[in-house]
Design a protein around this motif. Structure first.
Motif, PDB file in Angstrom:
ATOM      1  N   GLU A  77       1.478  52.123   6.268  1.00  0.00           N
ATOM      2  CA  GLU A  77       0.239  51.902   6.985  1.00  0.00           C
ATOM      3  C   GLU A  77      -0.934  51.810   6.007  1.00  0.00           C
ATOM      4  O   GLU A  77      -0.839  52.229   4.851  1.00  0.00           O
ATOM      5  CB  GLU A  77      -0.004  53.045   7.972  1.00  0.00           C
ATOM      6  N   SER A  78      -2.056  51.286   6.486  1.00  0.00           N
ATOM      7  CA  SER A  78      -3.215  51.045   5.624  1.00  0.00           C
ATOM      8  C   SER A  78      -3.797  52.330   5.045  1.00  0.00           C
ATOM      9  O   SER A  78      -4.400  52.311   3.966  1.00  0.00           O
ATOM     10  CB  SER A  78      -4.298  50.293   6.402  1.00  0.00           C
ATOM     11  N   ASN A  79      -3.633  53.460   5.751  1.00  0.00           N
ATOM     12  CA  ASN A  79      -4.190  54.712   5.239  1.00  0.00           C
ATOM     13  C   ASN A  79      -3.189  55.515   4.428  1.00  0.00           C
ATOM     14  O   ASN A  79      -3.474  56.622   4.005  1.00  0.00           O
ATOM     15  CB  ASN A  79      -4.733  55.565   6.385  1.00  0.00           C
ATOM     16  N   HIS A  80      -1.995  54.964   4.206  1.00  0.00           N
ATOM     17  CA  HIS A  80      -0.999  55.630   3.379  1.00  0.00           C
ATOM     18  C   HIS A  80      -1.298  55.387   1.904  1.00  0.00           C
ATOM     19  O   HIS A  80      -1.614  54.270   1.500  1.00  0.00           O
ATOM     20  CB  HIS A  80       0.407  55.116   3.691  1.00  0.00           C
ATOM     21  N   ILE A  81      -1.188  56.434   1.096  1.00  0.00           N
ATOM     22  CA  ILE A  81      -1.325  56.288  -0.354  1.00  0.00           C
ATOM     23  C   ILE A  81      -0.091  56.881  -1.015  1.00  0.00           C
ATOM     24  O   ILE A  81       0.459  57.870  -0.533  1.00  0.00           O
ATOM     25  CB  ILE A  81      -2.594  56.969  -0.889  1.00  0.00           C
ATOM     26  N   ILE A  82       0.350  56.254  -2.089  1.00  0.00           N
ATOM     27  CA  ILE A  82       1.533  56.722  -2.814  1.00  0.00           C
ATOM     28  C   ILE A  82       1.086  57.457  -4.076  1.00  0.00           C
ATOM     29  O   ILE A  82       0.360  56.917  -4.903  1.00  0.00           O
ATOM     30  CB  ILE A  82       2.463  55.561  -3.174  1.00  0.00           C
ATOM     31  N   ILE A  83       1.525  58.708  -4.191  1.00  0.00           N
ATOM     32  CA  ILE A  83       1.261  59.536  -5.369  1.00  0.00           C
ATOM     33  C   ILE A  83       2.577  59.676  -6.117  1.00  0.00           C
ATOM     34  O   ILE A  83       3.548  60.203  -5.580  1.00  0.00           O
ATOM     35  CB  ILE A  83       0.728  60.916  -4.965  1.00  0.00           C
ATOM     36  N   SER A  84       2.598  59.204  -7.357  1.00  0.00           N
ATOM     37  CA  SER A  84       3.856  59.160  -8.099  1.00  0.00           C
ATOM     38  C   SER A  84       3.871  60.171  -9.236  1.00  0.00           C
ATOM     39  O   SER A  84       2.887  60.350  -9.949  1.00  0.00           O
ATOM     40  CB  SER A  84       4.090  57.754  -8.652  1.00  0.00           C
ATOM     41  N   GLY A  85       5.010  60.838  -9.397  1.00  0.00           N
ATOM     42  CA  GLY A  85       5.197  61.833 -10.436  1.00  0.00           C
ATOM     43  C   GLY A  85       6.042  62.976  -9.909  1.00  0.00           C
ATOM     44  O   GLY A  85       6.307  63.064  -8.709  1.00  0.00           O
ATOM     45  N   GLN A  86       6.458  63.887 -10.788  1.00  0.00           N
ATOM     46  CA  GLN A  86       7.464  64.874 -10.407  1.00  0.00           C
ATOM     47  C   GLN A  86       6.967  66.310 -10.352  1.00  0.00           C
ATOM     48  O   GLN A  86       7.626  67.159  -9.772  1.00  0.00           O
ATOM     49  CB  GLN A  86       8.652  64.794 -11.381  1.00  0.00           C
ATOM     50  N   ASP A  87       5.806  66.620 -10.914  1.00  0.00           N
ATOM     51  CA  ASP A  87       5.371  68.011 -10.967  1.00  0.00           C
ATOM     52  C   ASP A  87       5.006  68.516  -9.575  1.00  0.00           C
ATOM     53  O   ASP A  87       4.428  67.798  -8.763  1.00  0.00           O
ATOM     54  CB  ASP A  87       4.166  68.152 -11.893  1.00  0.00           C
ATOM     55  N   ILE A  88       5.321  69.782  -9.297  1.00  0.00           N
ATOM     56  CA  ILE A  88       5.019  70.402  -8.009  1.00  0.00           C
ATOM     57  C   ILE A  88       3.526  70.395  -7.706  1.00  0.00           C
ATOM     58  O   ILE A  88       3.111  70.395  -6.533  1.00  0.00           O
ATOM     59  CB  ILE A  88       5.569  71.840  -7.958  1.00  0.00           C
ATOM     60  N   VAL A  89       2.676  70.346  -8.742  1.00  0.00           N
ATOM     61  CA  VAL A  89       1.234  70.306  -8.525  1.00  0.00           C
ATOM     62  C   VAL A  89       0.841  69.065  -7.719  1.00  0.00           C
ATOM     63  O   VAL A  89      -0.120  69.084  -6.955  1.00  0.00           O
ATOM     64  CB  VAL A  89       0.487  70.347  -9.873  1.00  0.00           C
ATOM     65  N   LEU A  90       1.599  67.997  -7.857  1.00  0.00           N
ATOM     66  CA  LEU A  90       1.314  66.781  -7.099  1.00  0.00           C
ATOM     67  C   LEU A  90       1.581  66.975  -5.611  1.00  0.00           C
ATOM     68  O   LEU A  90       0.939  66.345  -4.771  1.00  0.00           O
ATOM     69  CB  LEU A  90       2.133  65.609  -7.642  1.00  0.00           C
ATOM     70  N   ASP A  91       2.532  67.845  -5.277  1.00  0.00           N
ATOM     71  CA  ASP A  91       2.758  68.182  -3.873  1.00  0.00           C
ATOM     72  C   ASP A  91       1.580  68.964  -3.316  1.00  0.00           C
ATOM     73  O   ASP A  91       1.166  68.769  -2.170  1.00  0.00           O
ATOM     74  CB  ASP A  91       4.057  68.987  -3.730  1.00  0.00           C
ATOM     75  N   ILE A  92       1.030  69.859  -4.129  1.00  0.00           N
ATOM     76  CA  ILE A  92      -0.150  70.613  -3.710  1.00  0.00           C
ATOM     77  C   ILE A  92      -1.345  69.676  -3.559  1.00  0.00           C
ATOM     78  O   ILE A  92      -2.117  69.771  -2.594  1.00  0.00           O
ATOM     79  CB  ILE A  92      -0.449  71.736  -4.721  1.00  0.00           C
ATOM     80  N   LEU A  93      -1.496  68.749  -4.502  1.00  0.00           N
ATOM     81  CA  LEU A  93      -2.567  67.767  -4.410  1.00  0.00           C
ATOM     82  C   LEU A  93      -2.434  66.941  -3.134  1.00  0.00           C
ATOM     83  O   LEU A  93      -3.439  66.653  -2.460  1.00  0.00           O
ATOM     84  CB  LEU A  93      -2.543  66.856  -5.636  1.00  0.00           C
ATOM     85  N   SER A  94      -1.222  66.568  -2.793  1.00  0.00           N
ATOM     86  CA  SER A  94      -0.985  65.803  -1.555  1.00  0.00           C
ATOM     87  C   SER A  94      -1.463  66.573  -0.334  1.00  0.00           C
ATOM     88  O   SER A  94      -2.057  65.999   0.587  1.00  0.00           O
ATOM     89  CB  SER A  94       0.508  65.485  -1.416  1.00  0.00           C
ATOM     90  N   LYS A  95      -1.214  67.876  -0.333  1.00  0.00           N
ATOM     91  CA  LYS A  95      -1.658  68.726   0.775  1.00  0.00           C
ATOM     92  C   LYS A  95      -3.173  68.695   0.905  1.00  0.00           C
ATOM     93  O   LYS A  95      -3.712  68.546   2.011  1.00  0.00           O
ATOM     94  CB  LYS A  95      -1.179  70.155   0.556  1.00  0.00           C
ATOM     95  N   TYR A  96      -3.878  68.816  -0.211  1.00  0.00           N
ATOM     96  CA  TYR A  96      -5.339  68.816  -0.181  1.00  0.00           C
ATOM     97  C   TYR A  96      -5.875  67.475   0.303  1.00  0.00           C
ATOM     98  O   TYR A  96      -6.855  67.420   1.065  1.00  0.00           O
ATOM     99  CB  TYR A  96      -5.888  69.148  -1.561  1.00  0.00           C
ATOM    100  N   ILE A  97      -5.283  66.392  -0.175  1.00  0.00           N
ATOM    101  CA  ILE A  97      -5.732  65.062   0.265  1.00  0.00           C
ATOM    102  C   ILE A  97      -5.512  64.897   1.770  1.00  0.00           C
ATOM    103  O   ILE A  97      -6.377  64.374   2.485  1.00  0.00           O
ATOM    104  CB  ILE A  97      -4.993  63.961  -0.523  1.00  0.00           C
ATOM    105  N   GLU A  98      -4.363  65.358   2.248  1.00  0.00           N
ATOM    106  CA  GLU A  98      -4.054  65.293   3.680  1.00  0.00           C
ATOM    107  C   GLU A  98      -5.084  66.078   4.499  1.00  0.00           C
ATOM    108  O   GLU A  98      -5.522  65.629   5.571  1.00  0.00           O
ATOM    109  CB  GLU A  98      -2.652  65.847   3.921  1.00  0.00           C
ATOM    110  N   ASN A  99      -5.472  67.250   4.004  1.00  0.00           N
ATOM    111  CA  ASN A  99      -6.369  68.134   4.756  1.00  0.00           C
ATOM    112  C   ASN A  99      -7.833  67.733   4.674  1.00  0.00           C
ATOM    113  O   ASN A  99      -8.619  68.055   5.575  1.00  0.00           O
ATOM    114  CB  ASN A  99      -6.219  69.575   4.269  1.00  0.00           C
ATOM    115  N   LYS A 100      -8.229  67.036   3.599  1.00  0.00           N
ATOM    116  CA  LYS A 100      -9.649  66.791   3.360  1.00  0.00           C
ATOM    117  C   LYS A 100     -10.053  65.327   3.470  1.00  0.00           C
ATOM    118  O   LYS A 100     -11.170  64.947   3.080  1.00  0.00           O
ATOM    119  CB  LYS A 100     -10.038  67.334   1.975  1.00  0.00           C
ATOM    120  N   SER A 101      -9.156  64.483   3.989  1.00  0.00           N
ATOM    121  CA  SER A 101      -9.479  63.063   4.131  1.00  0.00           C
ATOM    122  C   SER A 101      -8.632  62.452   5.234  1.00  0.00           C
ATOM    123  O   SER A 101      -7.830  63.135   5.872  1.00  0.00           O
ATOM    124  CB  SER A 101      -9.225  62.329   2.803  1.00  0.00           C
TER     125      SER A 101
END
Length: 311
Positions: A77-101
């Motif tokens: 979908e148009s509001n989907h963004i792909i974050i690429s990489g393997q560190d667990i910090v990127l999963d935490i970042l995904s959570k923040y993006i989901e919650n704040k945008s």
């Protein structure tokens, strides 16, 4: 991990420091896939990796972004963004993006160089990088300047972390430097082509004028840090290159060699302007940095700093 690598219930019990009854219960509930060879129950290494990563995401974040395969050109979908990489910090970042945008993060667990090439091809929105350049001693900027030539982009620091050697408990072979790898009795387990750890190794071999052909085990590839650490733990290899956290999870020793800068690159255009603002705000927030610091083994002193930006 290699497709032919699997563990017995007893081996997984020792690895995770839990009872065999607990594991049998997880298998019965369908939370941990297993298969039988005769009377023996075994667990694929890749399934164990997924279980561990899922548990870290669930318990630390209470959030798990959907996973996307960059090789399959999946629609989004148009509001989907792909974050690429393997560190667990990127999963935490995904959570923040989901919650704040209004963005809905999707996760790809692809290595740094391959992710950067995917961004060049328009398949990624946020790419994490830890690419060492032996000629300059720099991380990331020499690669993005070449691969993203002609594009406008911004490079933001996510964190710094130690990279080095995974070795067996007690480091019985006294492995301490890159030149130690050039010994026939030392067996390496490598990372896949395009990963940051693989590039770090290859650049060091080039600088020390060591031929990969002279490295015992150079062709043995695994797909993530935890997989490499698990191979060392199993005794199938003596040394691998990765980050400190995976060594602690598996219970092997870690020999720090270099502090690597782990950055995020985003293309700059009218469509990503809001995403960049959101990302800057998250990275500079005390809440986000405190959550990363709580994980241990990470340095957030430069988190959110603009490392490089084109006009």
């Amino acid at each position: 991990m290699s497709k032919d690598l699997s563990y017995t219930i007893e081996e997984v019990s020792q690895l995770l420091k839990v009872s065999k009854l607990t594991l049998y219960d997880l298998v019965k509930k369908g939370e941990l896939p297993a298969f039988r060879v005769g009377r023996q129950m075994r667990i694929d290494a890749v399934d164990l990796d997924h279980y561990i990563n899922n548990q870290k995401t669930i318990h630390r974040n209470n959030f798990q972004a959907p996973v996307v395969d960059l090789n399959r050109n999946e629609s989004r979908e148009s509001n989907h963004i792909i974050i690429s990489g393997q560190d667990i910090v990127l999963d935490i970042l995904s959570k923040y993006i989901e919650n704040k945008s209004t963005y809905k993060p999707l996760r790809s667990y692809t290595g740094s160089l391959n992710s950067l090439i995917s961004m060049y091809n328009g398949e990624c929105d946020i790419v994490s990088l830890h690419l060492f350049d032996g000629d300059t001693g720099e991380y990331n900027t020499p690669y993005i300047k070449k691969i993203l030539a002609g594009r406008t982009y911004i490079l933001l620091n996510l964190l710094s972390r130690k990279a080095g050697f995974y070795v067996k408990k007690g480091n019985p072979l006294n492995i301490a430097s890159w030149t130690d790898l050039n010994q026939k009795h030392i067996k390496l387990v490598n990372r896949e082509k395009g990963s940051g750890a693989r590039i770090l190794l290859d650049e060091q071999l080039r600088l020390y004028q060591i031929s990969p052909r002279d490295i015992n085990g150079y062709e043995h590839e695994e797909s993530n840090h935890l997989s490499v650490a698990s191979v060392i733990s199993s005794g199938a290899a003596d040394v691998g290159v990765g980050i400190e956290k995976a060594a602690k999870i598996v219970g092997i020793d870690f020999i720090p060699i270099i502090t690597e800068r782990y950055d995020l690159v985003i293309l700059k255009n009218s469509e990503t302007e809001q995403l960049i603002t959101t990302l800057k705000n998250i990275l500079s927030s005390r809440q986000f940095q405190s959550e990363i610091n709580a994980l241990g083994d990470y340095d957030t002193s430069q988190t959110g700093k603009i490392i490089y930006e084109t006009n």
